[in-house]
Design a protein around this motif. Structure first.
Motif: not given
Length: 530
Positions: A130-133, A138-142, A160-165
Protein backbone atom coordinates in the motif's frame (compact mmCIF):
# COMPACT_ATOMS: atom_id res chain seq x y z
CA UNK A 1 -6.76 -36.59 12.31
CA UNK A 2 -5.74 -37.58 8.77
CA UNK A 3 -8.93 -36.37 7.01
CA UNK A 4 -8.71 -33.00 8.79
CA UNK A 5 -5.12 -32.58 7.63
CA UNK A 6 -6.15 -33.38 4.07
CA UNK A 7 -9.01 -30.92 4.26
CA UNK A 8 -6.64 -28.15 5.44
CA UNK A 9 -4.25 -28.79 2.56
CA UNK A 10 -7.07 -28.69 0.03
CA UNK A 11 -8.39 -25.42 1.50
CA UNK A 12 -4.92 -23.86 1.17
CA UNK A 13 -4.68 -25.00 -2.45
CA UNK A 14 -8.16 -23.62 -3.13
CA UNK A 15 -7.17 -20.26 -1.63
CA UNK A 16 -4.01 -20.16 -3.79
CA UNK A 17 -6.00 -20.97 -6.93
CA UNK A 18 -8.60 -18.32 -6.13
CA UNK A 19 -5.85 -15.77 -5.50
CA UNK A 20 -4.22 -16.58 -8.86
CA UNK A 21 -7.59 -16.41 -10.58
CA UNK A 22 -8.34 -13.08 -8.88
CA UNK A 23 -4.98 -11.72 -10.05
CA UNK A 24 -5.68 -12.76 -13.62
CA UNK A 25 -9.22 -11.37 -13.46
CA UNK A 26 -8.03 -8.03 -12.02
CA UNK A 27 -5.34 -7.59 -14.66
CA UNK A 28 -7.95 -8.28 -17.38
CA UNK A 29 -10.30 -5.84 -15.67
CA UNK A 30 -7.65 -3.13 -15.80
CA UNK A 31 -7.08 -3.85 -19.49
CA UNK A 32 -10.81 -3.58 -20.22
CA UNK A 33 -11.15 -0.27 -18.35
CA UNK A 34 -8.19 1.25 -20.15
CA UNK A 35 -9.34 -0.03 -23.56
CA UNK A 36 -12.92 1.18 -23.40
CA UNK A 37 -14.77 3.64 -21.17
CA UNK A 38 -17.92 1.50 -21.34
CA UNK A 39 -16.20 -0.75 -18.76
CA UNK A 40 -15.57 2.12 -16.35
CA UNK A 41 -17.88 0.65 -13.70
CA UNK A 42 -15.60 -2.40 -13.46
CA UNK A 43 -13.35 -0.25 -11.29
CA UNK A 44 -15.71 -1.08 -8.41
CA UNK A 45 -14.63 -4.73 -8.67
CA UNK A 46 -11.01 -3.69 -8.12
CA UNK A 47 -11.92 -1.49 -5.15
CA UNK A 48 -13.96 -4.35 -3.69
CA UNK A 49 -10.98 -6.71 -3.96
CA UNK A 50 -8.87 -4.01 -2.34
CA UNK A 51 -10.96 -4.47 0.82
CA UNK A 52 -10.95 -8.28 0.75
CA UNK A 53 -9.89 -10.40 3.73
CA UNK A 54 -7.32 -12.58 1.95
CA UNK A 55 -3.82 -11.10 1.86
CA UNK A 56 -2.91 -12.21 -1.68
CA UNK A 57 -6.15 -10.87 -3.12
CA UNK A 58 -5.54 -7.47 -1.50
CA UNK A 59 -1.95 -7.32 -2.78
CA UNK A 60 -3.18 -8.21 -6.30
CA UNK A 61 -5.79 -5.45 -6.05
CA UNK A 62 -3.11 -2.95 -4.95
CA UNK A 63 -1.04 -3.83 -8.02
CA UNK A 64 -4.13 -3.43 -10.23
CA UNK A 65 -4.92 -0.02 -8.71
CA UNK A 66 -1.33 1.07 -9.25
CA UNK A 67 -1.42 0.06 -12.92
CA UNK A 68 -4.86 1.57 -13.56
CA UNK A 69 -4.59 4.96 -11.89
CA UNK A 70 -0.96 5.60 -12.90
CA UNK A 71 -2.09 5.05 -16.51
CA UNK A 72 -5.09 7.37 -16.03
CA UNK A 73 -2.82 10.06 -14.54
CA UNK A 74 -0.45 9.78 -17.47
CA UNK A 75 -3.34 9.95 -19.98
CA UNK A 76 -4.81 12.95 -18.08
CA UNK A 77 -8.14 11.16 -17.71
CA UNK A 78 -8.65 12.31 -14.12
CA UNK A 79 -10.48 15.60 -13.46
CA UNK A 80 -8.17 18.58 -12.87
CA UNK A 81 -8.78 21.26 -10.25
CA UNK A 82 -11.34 21.39 -7.46
CA UNK A 83 -13.33 18.17 -7.57
CA UNK A 84 -17.14 18.64 -7.68
CA UNK A 85 -19.48 16.14 -6.03
CA UNK A 86 -20.76 13.26 -8.11
CA UNK A 87 -24.38 14.46 -7.83
CA UNK A 88 -23.32 17.95 -8.90
CA UNK A 89 -21.53 16.45 -11.89
CA UNK A 90 -24.71 14.69 -13.04
CA UNK A 91 -26.95 17.73 -12.59
CA UNK A 92 -24.43 20.36 -13.73
CA UNK A 93 -23.57 21.36 -17.24
CA UNK A 94 -20.57 19.08 -17.64
CA UNK A 95 -19.69 17.32 -20.88
CA UNK A 96 -19.55 13.52 -21.10
CA UNK A 97 -15.74 13.74 -21.09
CA UNK A 98 -15.73 15.77 -17.84
CA UNK A 99 -18.31 13.46 -16.24
CA UNK A 100 -16.05 10.47 -16.95
CA UNK A 101 -13.03 12.26 -15.51
CA UNK A 102 -14.97 13.32 -12.40
CA UNK A 103 -16.17 9.74 -11.94
CA UNK A 104 -12.65 8.27 -12.20
CA UNK A 105 -11.22 11.00 -9.98
CA UNK A 106 -13.69 10.03 -7.25
CA UNK A 107 -12.68 6.38 -7.63
CA UNK A 108 -9.02 7.44 -7.40
CA UNK A 109 -9.78 9.33 -4.16
CA UNK A 110 -11.54 6.26 -2.74
CA UNK A 111 -8.56 4.09 -3.67
CA UNK A 112 -6.14 6.46 -1.90
CA UNK A 113 -8.31 6.45 1.24
CA UNK A 114 -8.39 2.64 1.32
CA UNK A 115 -4.62 2.42 0.80
CA UNK A 116 -4.05 4.88 3.65
CA UNK A 117 -6.19 2.67 5.89
CA UNK A 118 -4.11 -0.34 4.85
CA UNK A 119 -1.02 1.34 6.33
CA UNK A 120 -2.47 0.21 9.68
CA UNK A 121 -3.19 -3.35 8.49
CA UNK A 122 -2.08 -6.32 10.58
CA UNK A 123 -0.19 -7.89 7.66
CA UNK A 124 3.13 -6.21 6.90
CA UNK A 125 3.11 -7.21 3.20
CA UNK A 126 -0.18 -5.35 2.71
CA UNK A 127 1.17 -2.28 4.50
CA UNK A 128 4.32 -2.31 2.38
CA UNK A 129 2.50 -2.73 -0.95
CA UNK A 130 0.00 0.00 0.00
CA UNK A 131 2.82 2.42 0.87
CA UNK A 132 4.73 1.73 -2.35
CA UNK A 133 1.54 2.20 -4.39
CA UNK A 134 0.85 5.56 -2.69
CA UNK A 135 4.38 6.71 -3.52
CA UNK A 136 3.79 5.73 -7.17
CA UNK A 137 0.63 7.86 -7.08
CA UNK A 138 2.67 10.72 -5.59
CA UNK A 139 5.20 10.45 -8.42
CA UNK A 140 2.36 10.33 -10.95
CA UNK A 141 0.66 13.40 -9.45
CA UNK A 142 3.99 15.21 -9.49
CA UNK A 143 4.50 14.60 -13.19
CA UNK A 144 0.81 15.05 -14.09
CA UNK A 145 -0.66 17.39 -11.44
CA UNK A 146 -4.32 17.23 -10.53
CA UNK A 147 -4.23 21.00 -10.01
CA UNK A 148 -4.70 23.45 -12.86
CA UNK A 149 -1.54 25.57 -12.54
CA UNK A 150 0.55 27.90 -14.67
CA UNK A 151 3.73 25.86 -15.20
CA UNK A 152 5.93 28.91 -15.72
CA UNK A 153 5.21 30.27 -12.24
CA UNK A 154 4.28 27.34 -10.06
CA UNK A 155 5.78 24.08 -8.90
CA UNK A 156 3.33 21.29 -8.19
CA UNK A 157 4.09 18.64 -5.60
CA UNK A 158 1.52 16.23 -4.05
CA UNK A 159 1.84 17.76 -0.57
CA UNK A 160 -1.56 16.55 0.65
CA UNK A 161 -0.83 12.94 -0.32
CA UNK A 162 2.59 13.01 1.37
CA UNK A 163 1.05 14.62 4.48
CA UNK A 164 -1.62 11.91 4.66
CA UNK A 165 1.02 9.19 4.19
CA UNK A 166 3.19 10.63 6.98
CA UNK A 167 0.17 11.01 9.29
CA UNK A 168 -0.58 7.30 8.93
CA UNK A 169 3.04 6.21 9.29
CA UNK A 170 3.24 8.06 12.61
CA UNK A 171 0.75 5.83 14.38
CA UNK A 172 -0.06 6.36 18.06
CA UNK A 173 -0.91 2.69 18.64
CA UNK A 174 1.33 0.60 16.35
CA UNK A 175 5.11 0.45 16.16
CA UNK A 176 5.85 1.11 12.46
CA UNK A 177 9.64 0.89 12.68
CA UNK A 178 9.84 -1.84 10.01
CA UNK A 179 7.57 0.02 7.60
CA UNK A 180 9.47 3.28 8.16
CA UNK A 181 12.76 1.53 7.39
CA UNK A 182 11.19 0.49 4.06
CA UNK A 183 10.09 4.09 3.49
CA UNK A 184 13.69 5.27 3.94
CA UNK A 185 14.57 4.64 0.29
CA UNK A 186 12.07 7.32 -0.76
CA UNK A 187 13.74 9.82 1.59
CA UNK A 188 16.81 9.78 -0.65
CA UNK A 189 14.86 11.97 -3.09
CA UNK A 190 15.39 15.65 -2.27
CA UNK A 191 11.83 16.89 -2.78
CA UNK A 192 10.27 13.94 -0.95
CA UNK A 193 12.62 14.47 1.99
CA UNK A 194 11.83 18.20 2.09
CA UNK A 195 8.05 17.75 2.20
CA UNK A 196 8.24 14.77 4.57
CA UNK A 197 10.15 16.95 7.05
CA UNK A 198 7.48 19.65 6.77
CA UNK A 199 4.75 17.03 7.22
CA UNK A 200 6.42 15.58 10.32
CA UNK A 201 6.60 19.03 11.91
CA UNK A 202 2.90 19.69 11.26
CA UNK A 203 1.88 16.25 12.51
CA UNK A 204 3.93 16.48 15.72
CA UNK A 205 2.43 19.87 16.55
CA UNK A 206 -1.14 18.59 16.15
CA UNK A 207 -0.71 15.29 18.00
CA UNK A 208 1.34 16.61 20.93
CA UNK A 209 -0.88 19.65 21.42
CA UNK A 210 -3.90 17.35 21.49
CA UNK A 211 -2.19 15.19 24.15
CA UNK A 212 -1.36 18.41 26.08
CA UNK A 213 2.36 17.67 26.01
CA UNK A 214 2.04 14.27 27.74
CA UNK A 215 4.41 11.49 26.74
CA UNK A 216 3.09 9.28 23.90
CA UNK A 217 5.76 6.53 23.76
CA UNK A 218 4.71 4.56 20.65
CA UNK A 219 3.99 7.70 18.63
CA UNK A 220 7.20 9.46 19.67
CA UNK A 221 9.20 6.35 18.86
CA UNK A 222 7.69 6.29 15.34
CA UNK A 223 8.49 9.99 14.91
CA UNK A 224 12.09 9.52 16.04
CA UNK A 225 12.54 6.47 13.78
CA UNK A 226 11.33 8.46 10.77
CA UNK A 227 13.35 11.59 11.58
CA UNK A 228 16.55 9.66 12.29
CA UNK A 229 16.16 7.95 8.87
CA UNK A 230 16.65 11.31 7.15
CA UNK A 231 20.14 11.85 5.72
CA UNK A 232 20.84 15.47 4.93
CA UNK A 233 22.87 16.63 1.90
CA UNK A 234 26.19 18.33 2.64
CA UNK A 235 26.52 20.38 -0.53
CA UNK A 236 24.23 21.87 -3.15
CA UNK A 237 25.91 19.75 -5.82
CA UNK A 238 24.44 16.66 -4.15
CA UNK A 239 20.87 17.84 -4.84
CA UNK A 240 20.34 15.81 -8.00
CA UNK A 241 17.82 13.10 -7.10
CA UNK A 242 14.26 14.46 -7.41
CA UNK A 243 11.00 12.54 -7.68
CA UNK A 244 9.26 15.42 -9.52
CA UNK A 245 11.57 16.80 -12.20
CA UNK A 246 10.27 20.20 -13.32
CA UNK A 247 13.12 22.16 -14.88
CA UNK A 248 11.88 25.63 -14.00
CA UNK A 249 11.65 24.72 -10.34
CA UNK A 250 14.98 22.88 -10.22
CA UNK A 251 16.86 25.88 -11.60
CA UNK A 252 15.13 28.21 -9.17
CA UNK A 253 15.94 26.27 -6.00
CA UNK A 254 19.55 25.23 -6.58
CA UNK A 255 21.05 28.43 -5.16
CA UNK A 256 19.23 28.18 -1.80
CA UNK A 257 18.20 24.53 -1.57
CA UNK A 258 20.76 23.47 1.04
CA UNK A 259 19.93 26.34 3.38
CA UNK A 260 16.20 25.72 2.92
CA UNK A 261 16.67 22.04 3.72
CA UNK A 262 18.61 22.97 6.86
CA UNK A 263 15.90 25.40 7.94
CA UNK A 264 13.13 22.80 7.58
CA UNK A 265 15.33 20.13 9.20
CA UNK A 266 16.00 22.44 12.14
CA UNK A 267 12.33 23.35 12.63
CA UNK A 268 11.36 19.68 12.48
CA UNK A 269 13.78 18.65 15.25
CA UNK A 270 13.07 21.68 17.44
CA UNK A 271 9.34 21.04 17.09
CA UNK A 272 9.85 17.45 18.26
CA UNK A 273 12.30 18.14 21.09
CA UNK A 274 10.32 20.93 22.73
CA UNK A 275 7.89 18.35 24.14
CA UNK A 276 8.56 15.99 27.02
CA UNK A 277 10.21 12.73 25.93
CA UNK A 278 10.52 9.28 27.52
CA UNK A 279 13.92 8.79 29.19
CA UNK A 280 14.87 6.12 26.66
CA UNK A 281 14.11 8.62 23.87
CA UNK A 282 16.47 11.20 25.39
CA UNK A 283 19.27 8.67 25.12
CA UNK A 284 18.47 7.82 21.49
CA UNK A 285 18.42 11.50 20.50
CA UNK A 286 21.60 12.41 22.38
CA UNK A 287 23.56 9.51 20.87
CA UNK A 288 23.08 10.89 17.33
CA UNK A 289 22.81 14.60 18.18
CA UNK A 290 26.45 15.68 17.76
CA UNK A 291 27.06 14.10 14.35
CA UNK A 292 23.62 13.63 12.72
CA UNK A 293 21.65 16.69 13.87
CA UNK A 294 23.81 19.66 14.95
CA UNK A 295 25.99 19.80 11.78
CA UNK A 296 22.89 20.17 9.57
CA UNK A 297 21.15 22.90 11.54
CA UNK A 298 21.32 26.50 10.34
CA UNK A 299 21.49 27.71 13.99
CA UNK A 300 22.83 24.90 16.22
CA UNK A 301 22.74 27.19 19.27
CA UNK A 302 18.94 26.83 19.30
CA UNK A 303 19.51 23.37 20.80
CA UNK A 304 20.90 24.84 24.01
CA UNK A 305 17.55 24.63 25.86
CA UNK A 306 17.16 20.93 25.06
CA UNK A 307 20.78 20.13 25.95
CA UNK A 308 20.74 22.01 29.24
CA UNK A 309 17.46 20.33 30.20
CA UNK A 310 18.95 16.92 29.37
CA UNK A 311 22.17 17.80 31.23
CA UNK A 312 20.14 18.57 34.37
CA UNK A 313 18.37 15.18 34.34
CA UNK A 314 21.44 13.35 35.63
CA UNK A 315 22.79 9.85 35.11
CA UNK A 316 23.53 8.45 31.66
CA UNK A 317 21.43 11.18 30.00
CA UNK A 318 23.72 13.88 31.41
CA UNK A 319 26.76 11.95 30.20
CA UNK A 320 25.34 11.83 26.67
CA UNK A 321 24.39 15.52 26.73
CA UNK A 322 28.10 16.32 27.15
CA UNK A 323 28.72 15.56 23.46
CA UNK A 324 26.25 18.15 22.24
CA UNK A 325 27.41 20.74 24.78
CA UNK A 326 31.00 20.10 23.72
CA UNK A 327 30.13 20.94 20.10
CA UNK A 328 28.31 24.14 21.12
CA UNK A 329 31.04 25.28 23.52
CA UNK A 330 33.99 24.64 21.21
CA UNK A 331 32.48 25.45 17.82
CA UNK A 332 29.80 28.02 18.62
CA UNK A 333 31.29 29.83 21.66
CA UNK A 334 28.51 28.81 24.03
CA UNK A 335 28.89 30.20 27.54
CA UNK A 336 27.50 27.63 29.99
CA UNK A 337 27.57 28.82 33.63
CA UNK A 338 28.62 26.28 36.28
CA UNK A 339 29.55 23.79 33.58
CA UNK A 340 32.53 22.37 35.49
CA UNK A 341 30.50 22.22 38.70
CA UNK A 342 27.94 20.05 36.92
CA UNK A 343 30.67 17.93 35.34
CA UNK A 344 32.23 17.44 38.78
CA UNK A 345 28.92 16.20 40.18
CA UNK A 346 28.60 13.65 37.38
CA UNK A 347 31.56 11.80 38.89
CA UNK A 348 29.70 9.12 40.82
CA UNK A 349 30.37 5.37 41.31
CA UNK A 350 27.78 4.57 38.61
CA UNK A 351 29.87 6.34 35.96
CA UNK A 352 32.19 3.32 35.85
CA UNK A 353 29.35 0.94 34.97
CA UNK A 354 27.29 2.81 32.38
CA UNK A 355 27.26 1.92 28.70
CA UNK A 356 28.68 5.33 27.69
CA UNK A 357 31.69 5.29 30.06
CA UNK A 358 34.28 5.53 27.29
CA UNK A 359 32.55 8.54 25.69
CA UNK A 360 32.29 10.32 29.06
CA UNK A 361 35.97 9.96 29.95
CA UNK A 362 37.02 10.98 26.46
CA UNK A 363 35.00 14.21 26.72
CA UNK A 364 36.05 14.85 30.32
CA UNK A 365 39.66 14.54 29.20
CA UNK A 366 39.03 17.14 26.48
CA UNK A 367 37.28 19.56 28.86
CA UNK A 368 40.10 19.30 31.41
CA UNK A 369 42.90 19.61 28.85
CA UNK A 370 43.18 23.40 29.11
CA UNK A 371 46.21 24.65 31.07
CA UNK A 372 44.25 27.79 32.06
CA UNK A 373 41.93 25.99 34.47
CA UNK A 374 42.35 27.02 38.13
CA UNK A 375 44.42 24.67 40.29
CA UNK A 376 41.65 24.11 42.85
CA UNK A 377 39.35 22.83 40.09
CA UNK A 378 41.85 20.33 38.67
CA UNK A 379 42.77 19.18 42.17
CA UNK A 380 39.09 18.62 42.94
CA UNK A 381 38.66 16.38 39.88
CA UNK A 382 41.83 14.42 40.66
CA UNK A 383 40.81 13.89 44.27
CA UNK A 384 37.23 12.94 43.38
CA UNK A 385 38.46 10.34 40.89
CA UNK A 386 40.99 8.98 43.38
CA UNK A 387 38.27 8.54 46.01
CA UNK A 388 35.99 6.77 43.51
CA UNK A 389 38.90 4.54 42.50
CA UNK A 390 38.75 2.76 45.88
CA UNK A 391 35.59 0.92 44.81
CA UNK A 392 36.01 0.93 41.02
CA UNK A 393 36.46 -2.25 38.93
CA UNK A 394 39.90 -2.95 37.41
CA UNK A 395 38.81 -1.95 33.88
CA UNK A 396 37.83 1.50 35.18
CA UNK A 397 41.00 1.85 37.26
CA UNK A 398 43.15 1.37 34.18
CA UNK A 399 41.43 4.52 32.84
CA UNK A 400 41.26 6.54 36.06
CA UNK A 401 44.89 6.25 37.15
CA UNK A 402 46.42 7.50 33.85
CA UNK A 403 43.67 10.16 33.79
CA UNK A 404 44.80 11.48 37.21
CA UNK A 405 48.46 11.37 36.18
CA UNK A 406 47.69 13.43 33.07
CA UNK A 407 45.91 16.05 35.18
CA UNK A 408 48.99 16.37 37.39
CA UNK A 409 51.29 16.59 34.36
CA UNK A 410 49.24 19.44 32.86
CA UNK A 411 49.09 21.33 36.15
CA UNK A 412 52.38 20.96 38.08
CA UNK A 413 50.86 22.91 40.99
CA UNK A 414 48.78 19.82 41.73
CA UNK A 415 51.93 17.85 42.63
CA UNK A 416 51.29 18.98 46.19
CA UNK A 417 48.67 16.21 46.26
CA UNK A 418 51.46 13.66 45.90
CA UNK A 419 54.23 15.23 47.99
CA UNK A 420 52.15 16.00 51.06
CA UNK A 421 54.39 15.99 54.19
CA UNK A 422 52.78 13.95 56.94
CA UNK A 423 53.84 11.91 59.94
CA UNK A 424 53.21 8.23 59.24
CA UNK A 425 52.82 7.34 62.91
CA UNK A 426 50.21 10.01 63.61
CA UNK A 427 46.52 9.42 62.81
CA UNK A 428 45.47 11.17 59.60
CA UNK A 429 42.05 12.72 58.97
CA UNK A 430 41.36 13.57 55.35
CA UNK A 431 40.07 17.17 55.08
CA UNK A 432 38.51 16.47 51.68
CA UNK A 433 34.71 16.91 51.73
CA UNK A 434 33.23 14.08 49.65
CA UNK A 435 29.63 15.32 49.77
CA UNK A 436 30.46 18.90 48.77
CA UNK A 437 28.95 19.68 45.33
CA UNK A 438 31.05 22.79 44.70
CA UNK A 439 34.62 21.88 43.66
CA UNK A 440 35.81 25.25 45.01
CA UNK A 441 34.65 24.32 48.52
CA UNK A 442 35.70 20.65 48.72
CA UNK A 443 39.21 21.40 50.18
CA UNK A 444 40.93 19.05 47.73
CA UNK A 445 44.23 20.98 47.84
CA UNK A 446 44.45 20.41 51.58
CA UNK A 447 44.27 16.64 51.06
CA UNK A 448 46.48 14.11 49.28
CA UNK A 449 46.11 11.22 46.87
CA UNK A 450 46.55 8.55 49.54
CA UNK A 451 43.96 6.44 47.71
CA UNK A 452 46.49 5.71 44.95
CA UNK A 453 48.98 4.55 47.58
CA UNK A 454 46.34 2.11 48.81
CA UNK A 455 45.79 0.81 45.28
CA UNK A 456 49.42 -0.33 45.16
CA UNK A 457 48.19 -3.40 47.07
CA UNK A 458 45.31 -4.05 44.68
CA UNK A 459 44.53 -7.68 43.82
CA UNK A 460 44.91 -7.07 40.07
CA UNK A 461 48.59 -6.86 39.08
CA UNK A 462 48.01 -4.34 36.26
CA UNK A 463 46.26 -1.94 38.65
CA UNK A 464 48.96 -2.33 41.31
CA UNK A 465 51.63 -1.69 38.67
CA UNK A 466 49.85 1.45 37.45
CA UNK A 467 49.49 2.74 41.03
CA UNK A 468 53.23 2.27 41.68
CA UNK A 469 54.02 4.97 39.09
CA UNK A 470 53.15 7.63 41.64
CA UNK A 471 56.24 6.66 43.65
CA UNK A 472 58.50 7.85 40.83
CA UNK A 473 58.73 11.28 39.16
CA UNK A 474 56.07 11.48 36.44
CA UNK A 475 57.35 11.88 32.88
CA UNK A 476 56.38 14.92 30.85
CA UNK A 477 54.80 12.75 28.16
CA UNK A 478 51.07 12.22 28.82
CA UNK A 479 49.58 8.72 28.87
CA UNK A 480 47.30 7.81 25.98
CA UNK A 481 44.05 6.74 27.64
CA UNK A 482 42.26 6.04 24.33
CA UNK A 483 43.67 2.49 24.28
CA UNK A 484 42.06 1.59 27.62
CA UNK A 485 38.69 3.37 27.21
CA UNK A 486 36.99 0.41 25.56
CA UNK A 487 38.65 -2.41 27.53
CA UNK A 488 36.11 -4.81 29.05
CA UNK A 489 36.43 -7.25 31.94
CA UNK A 490 36.29 -10.14 29.47
CA UNK A 491 39.21 -8.72 27.45
CA UNK A 492 41.20 -8.16 30.65
CA UNK A 493 40.71 -11.78 31.71
CA UNK A 494 41.53 -13.08 28.25
CA UNK A 495 44.74 -11.08 28.32
CA UNK A 496 45.70 -12.60 31.70
CA UNK A 497 44.84 -16.11 30.57
CA UNK A 498 46.95 -15.77 27.45
CA UNK A 499 50.12 -14.85 29.34
CA UNK A 500 53.11 -16.78 27.96
CA UNK A 501 53.76 -19.97 29.91
CA UNK A 502 56.86 -19.95 32.12
CA UNK A 503 59.37 -22.50 30.93
CA UNK A 504 60.33 -25.24 33.35
CA UNK A 505 63.26 -24.25 35.55
CA UNK A 506 66.22 -26.72 35.32
CA UNK A 507 67.18 -28.15 38.72
CA UNK A 508 70.35 -30.11 39.70
CA UNK A 509 69.45 -33.42 41.30
CA UNK A 510 70.72 -36.98 41.61
CA UNK A 511 68.57 -39.58 39.92
CA UNK A 512 67.46 -42.46 42.18
CA UNK A 513 68.51 -45.89 40.93
CA UNK A 514 66.91 -48.07 43.65
CA UNK A 515 64.21 -47.73 46.26
CA UNK A 516 65.52 -45.74 49.24
CA UNK A 517 68.72 -45.05 47.30
CA UNK A 518 69.64 -41.75 45.75
CA UNK A 519 69.50 -38.13 46.74
CA UNK A 520 72.54 -38.49 48.98
CA UNK A 521 71.15 -41.70 50.52
CA UNK A 522 69.07 -39.61 52.94
CA UNK A 523 66.17 -42.07 52.91
CA UNK A 524 68.51 -45.02 53.47
CA UNK A 525 69.88 -43.44 56.61
CA UNK A 526 66.48 -43.20 58.27
CA UNK A 527 64.44 -46.04 56.78
CA UNK A 528 65.00 -49.67 55.89
CA UNK A 529 63.04 -52.42 54.21
CA UNK A 530 62.33 -55.28 56.64
Amino acid sequence: MAPAKKRNVSSVKTAEKSAKKAKVDLSKTVERILESRKHANDVFDILESLQAEQEKEVISAVAACSELFCALLERKELFLGKLPGEEDALSGGYSAEDKYRIFMRHRYTSCVEILLEHLSHEQYDIKESAMCCLMKFAAGEGLHPLEDLDWSEHYSFPRELIQALVDNLLSKATDNSLLISRFQEFLEMEDVRYYVMSSIRDNVGKVMDKSKGAVVPVYQNNVFTLMSSISMPNQESELTNFMVKQEGFLNAIRSSATQEHKRVFERMWLGFLKYKLPNSMYKKVLVILHDSILPYMSKPTLMIDFLTAAYEIGGAISLLALNGLFVLIHQHNLDYPDFYKKLYNLLEPSVFHVKYRARFFHLANVFLSSSHLPVYLVAAFAKRLARLALTAPPTALLIVLPFIYNLIRRHPSCRVLIHKPSAEDEPFEDPYLTDEEDPAQCRALESSLWEIKSLQKHYHPDVAKAALLINTPLSEQEDDISETLEVTTYELMEKDLKQPEIKSVPLEFETATRLLKGGGDVLGQHFCLA
